[in-house]
Scaffold this active site. Structure first.
Site, PDB file in Angstrom:
ATOM      1  N   ASP A  56      41.486  50.560  38.459  1.00  0.00           N
ATOM      2  CA  ASP A  56      40.313  50.030  37.770  1.00  0.00           C
ATOM      3  C   ASP A  56      39.042  50.705  38.280  1.00  0.00           C
ATOM      4  OD1 ASP A  56      41.743  48.187  36.236  1.00  0.00           O
ATOM      5  OD2 ASP A  56      41.648  46.635  37.785  1.00  0.00           O
ATOM      6  N   TYR A  84      48.069  48.177  48.892  1.00  0.00           N
ATOM      7  CA  TYR A  84      46.637  47.944  48.668  1.00  0.00           C
ATOM      8  C   TYR A  84      46.055  47.121  49.805  1.00  0.00           C
ATOM      9  CZ  TYR A  84      47.679  49.010  43.724  1.00  0.00           C
ATOM     10  OH  TYR A  84      48.092  49.603  42.553  1.00  0.00           O
ATOM     11  N   ASP A  98      37.845  39.922  38.588  1.00  0.00           N
ATOM     12  CA  ASP A  98      37.184  40.754  39.600  1.00  0.00           C
ATOM     13  C   ASP A  98      35.686  40.710  39.322  1.00  0.00           C
ATOM     14  OD1 ASP A  98      36.798  42.425  37.410  1.00  0.00           O
ATOM     15  OD2 ASP A  98      37.950  44.114  38.215  1.00  0.00           O
ATOM     16  N   ARG A 190      44.316  41.888  40.758  1.00  0.00           N
ATOM     17  CA  ARG A 190      43.348  40.909  40.224  1.00  0.00           C
ATOM     18  C   ARG A 190      44.051  39.597  39.871  1.00  0.00           C
ATOM     19  NH1 ARG A 190      40.938  43.001  35.170  1.00  0.00           N
ATOM     20  NH2 ARG A 190      42.500  44.662  35.115  1.00  0.00           N
TER      21      ARG A 190
END
Length: 236
Positions: A56, A84, A98, A190
């Protein structure tokens, strides 16, 4: 640091390039920039360039870009386990899960202990059903989900099976929760933030995300655009 020059022929034969995607860039923008740099420096009209796994715009970190014949390897690279790190912010949700959209609802957090936060991670280990965010590039009936979302149109999204191999949290900066996640292809961090907030009888959204690994590839080995320019045959 010295960077070996990559020739036009080598780009066509195939390269796997590791980039640290800049904040606020789309993955598509970075691919376009890399393609343009290769074409201009190598003086070639056409070169296949693609990425293995979208990040993203508000995420940073490892983006694998393939050139030439190695674009055929993109499905194989996309399928690898990913790692992540980032921050979940407890006590508020956003429509996009987000910071792309504004906070739409706030929730109490006084009832949440550090033990609750650690315990909540256990609900997400292994194979789970996850609903992708409505603000995503997935398609339904030929349209991207975010196109429906931006118009305020309701759309039913089926859940998907994903696997989370490891999920660690640190609540030292509560209500911001530092996390590390190792997960399968198709996992939306997310959505994990959103679901994690719900599991604590509160709300949460993703406020920072860095992709650190894809398979054996590590963001520590990744290039920025200046590094990449030094690997090209001619000055741009």
């Amino acid at each position: 640091m010295e960077h070996p020059i990559i020739t036009a022929e080598e780009f066509k034969e195939g390269q796997i390039l590791l980039f640290d995607k800049p904040l606020n860039w789309t993955s598509f923008q970075l691919v376009n920039k890399v393609r343009w740099m290769i074409r201009k420096s190598c003086n070639i009209k056409k070169i296949k360039v693609g990425h293995a796994g979208t990040l993203d715009p508000l995420a940073t970190g490892l983006l694998i870009i393939c050139t030439g014949k190695f674009t055929k390897r993109i499905p194989e690279l996309q399928g690898q386990i990913k790692e992540y790190t980032g921050i979940f912010s407890l006590g508020a949700t956003t429509p996009s899960y987000d910071l792309e959209t504004e906070v739409d609802e706030t929730f109490p957090i006084d009832h949440i202990s550090e033990e609750d936060i650690t315990e909540a991670t256990k609900n997400f280990i292994g194979e789970i059903d996850q609903y992708p965010p409505v603000f995503s590039a997935l398609k339904k009936d030929g349209k991207r989900l975010y196109e429906y979302a931006r118009k305020g149109e309701k759309v039913e999204i089926p859940s998907r099976k994903i696997t989370i191999e490891n999920f660690e949290v640190d609540a030292a900066n509560f209500p911001n929760i530092n996390f590390k996640v190792v997960c399968s292809k198709g996992t939306y961090i997310r959505s994990l933030a959103h679901d994690f907030g719900k599991s604590l009888k509160s709300g949460a959204h993703l406020s920072e995300l860095l992709r650190t690994k894809i398979g054996e590839f590590d963001v520590k080995e990744a290039l920025n655009l200046e590094d990449f320019e030094n690997k090209l045959p001619a000055e741009i």
